[in-house]
Design a protein around this motif. Structure first.
Motif, PDB file in Angstrom:
ATOM      1  N   VAL A 172       0.846  -1.183   0.000  1.00  0.00           N
ATOM      2  CA  VAL A 172       0.000   0.000   0.000  1.00  0.00           C
ATOM      3  C   VAL A 172       0.887   1.240   0.000  1.00  0.00           C
ATOM      4  O   VAL A 172       2.014   1.205   0.500  1.00  0.00           O
ATOM      5  CB  VAL A 172      -0.955  -0.023   1.216  1.00  0.00           C
ATOM      6  CG1 VAL A 172      -0.178   0.054   2.526  1.00  0.00           C
ATOM      7  CG2 VAL A 172      -1.995   1.067   1.142  1.00  0.00           C
ATOM      8  N   GLN A 173       0.384   2.319  -0.546  1.00  0.00           N
ATOM      9  CA  GLN A 173       1.135   3.576  -0.536  1.00  0.00           C
ATOM     10  C   GLN A 173       1.004   4.259   0.817  1.00  0.00           C
ATOM     11  O   GLN A 173       0.006   4.046   1.547  1.00  0.00           O
ATOM     12  CB  GLN A 173       0.617   4.507  -1.625  1.00  0.00           C
ATOM     13  CG  GLN A 173       1.011   4.088  -3.035  1.00  0.00           C
ATOM     14  CD  GLN A 173       0.689   5.142  -4.073  1.00  0.00           C
ATOM     15  OE1 GLN A 173      -0.260   5.905  -3.907  1.00  0.00           O
ATOM     16  NE2 GLN A 173       1.481   5.190  -5.137  1.00  0.00           N
ATOM     17  N   GLY A 215       0.001   6.656   3.587  1.00  0.00           N
ATOM     18  CA  GLY A 215      -1.273   7.330   3.752  1.00  0.00           C
ATOM     19  C   GLY A 215      -2.473   6.428   3.541  1.00  0.00           C
ATOM     20  O   GLY A 215      -3.603   6.813   3.855  1.00  0.00           O
ATOM     21  N   GLY A 216      -2.233   5.251   3.011  1.00  0.00           N
ATOM     22  CA  GLY A 216      -3.316   4.317   2.744  1.00  0.00           C
ATOM     23  C   GLY A 216      -3.715   3.505   3.959  1.00  0.00           C
ATOM     24  O   GLY A 216      -3.202   3.709   5.071  1.00  0.00           O
ATOM     25  N   SER A 217      -4.625   2.560   3.734  1.00  0.00           N
ATOM     26  CA  SER A 217      -5.174   1.743   4.811  1.00  0.00           C
ATOM     27  C   SER A 217      -5.168   0.266   4.432  1.00  0.00           C
ATOM     28  O   SER A 217      -5.234  -0.091   3.254  1.00  0.00           O
ATOM     29  CB  SER A 217      -6.622   2.154   5.110  1.00  0.00           C
ATOM     30  OG  SER A 217      -6.704   3.491   5.537  1.00  0.00           O
ATOM     31  N   LEU A 218      -5.086  -0.554   5.458  1.00  0.00           N
ATOM     32  CA  LEU A 218      -5.252  -1.999   5.316  1.00  0.00           C
ATOM     33  C   LEU A 218      -5.977  -2.514   6.548  1.00  0.00           C
ATOM     34  O   LEU A 218      -5.861  -1.917   7.630  1.00  0.00           O
ATOM     35  CB  LEU A 218      -3.897  -2.712   5.215  1.00  0.00           C
ATOM     36  CG  LEU A 218      -3.126  -2.659   3.899  1.00  0.00           C
ATOM     37  CD1 LEU A 218      -1.749  -3.307   4.084  1.00  0.00           C
ATOM     38  CD2 LEU A 218      -3.881  -3.354   2.790  1.00  0.00           C
ATOM     39  N   ASN A 267      -4.745   2.667   9.498  1.00  0.00           N
ATOM     40  CA  ASN A 267      -4.961   3.857   8.679  1.00  0.00           C
ATOM     41  C   ASN A 267      -3.716   4.736   8.700  1.00  0.00           C
ATOM     42  O   ASN A 267      -2.851   4.585   9.557  1.00  0.00           O
ATOM     43  CB  ASN A 267      -6.158   4.648   9.203  1.00  0.00           C
ATOM     44  CG  ASN A 267      -7.446   3.855   9.149  1.00  0.00           C
ATOM     45  OD1 ASN A 267      -7.647   3.002   8.285  1.00  0.00           O
ATOM     46  ND2 ASN A 267      -8.347   4.139  10.089  1.00  0.00           N
ATOM     47  N   SER A 268      -3.651   5.651   7.755  1.00  0.00           N
ATOM     48  CA  SER A 268      -2.525   6.598   7.672  1.00  0.00           C
ATOM     49  C   SER A 268      -1.192   5.863   7.758  1.00  0.00           C
ATOM     50  O   SER A 268      -0.294   6.247   8.522  1.00  0.00           O
ATOM     51  CB  SER A 268      -2.632   7.642   8.799  1.00  0.00           C
ATOM     52  OG  SER A 268      -3.856   8.325   8.721  1.00  0.00           O
ATOM     53  N   VAL A 307       4.643  -0.736   3.035  1.00  0.00           N
ATOM     54  CA  VAL A 307       4.150   0.612   2.773  1.00  0.00           C
ATOM     55  C   VAL A 307       5.207   1.355   1.968  1.00  0.00           C
ATOM     56  O   VAL A 307       6.332   1.548   2.432  1.00  0.00           O
ATOM     57  CB  VAL A 307       3.844   1.359   4.077  1.00  0.00           C
ATOM     58  CG1 VAL A 307       3.222   2.724   3.771  1.00  0.00           C
ATOM     59  CG2 VAL A 307       2.913   0.536   4.963  1.00  0.00           C
TER      60      VAL A 307
END
Length: 126
Positions: free
Chosen positions: A12-13, A15-18, A84-85, A124
């Motif tokens: 994930v980039q 700032g993204g979420s998982l 998040n974030s 990330v």
């Protein structure tokens, strides 16, 4: 035979979420403390978040407080970690853990957990 199986990891980039899931089998853990740990390359495994039995009191490492949320669905015998974030420094293998002690309160140390999953990779990118 008790098994903890993590899923939901990936790339994930920043700032993204998982959302990670940990499905338990072999016994019910609704009355047991559970937690998430992580291990980055070249570093020791560290505590991320924990949840107690019952109403599910929670605690978090300072590095993830306000960004990660641990929760549990006792009907599904599953614990989750909403992340998040996300930051590049969150990159690690994430492990689910469970205590064998009934009515166990919040646990912080690795030695306080008895069952472990195989881990799921979270990467990330910046």
């Amino acid at each position: 035979q008790v098994q903890l199986v993590e899923s939901g990891g990936g790339l994930v980039q920043a700032g993204g979420s998982l959302r990670l899931s940990c499905a338990a089998s072999g016994r019910t853990f609704s009355n047991n403390a559970m937690g998430w740990f992580r291990q980055a390359p070249g570093k020791e495994r560290e505590f991320v978040a924990g949840i107690s039995w019952g109403v599910g009191n929670t605690n978090y490492a300072d590095s993830v407080k306000g960004r990660f949320t641990i929760s549990r669905d006792n009907a599904k015998n599953t614990v989750y970690l909403q992340m998040n974030s996300l930051k590049p420094e969150d990159t690690a293998v994430y492990y689910c853990a469970a205590s064998k002690d009934y009515y166990s309160d919040l646990r912080f140390g690795q030695h306080e957990y008895d069952y472990w999953g195989q881990g799921t990779q979270v990467t990330v990118s910046s």
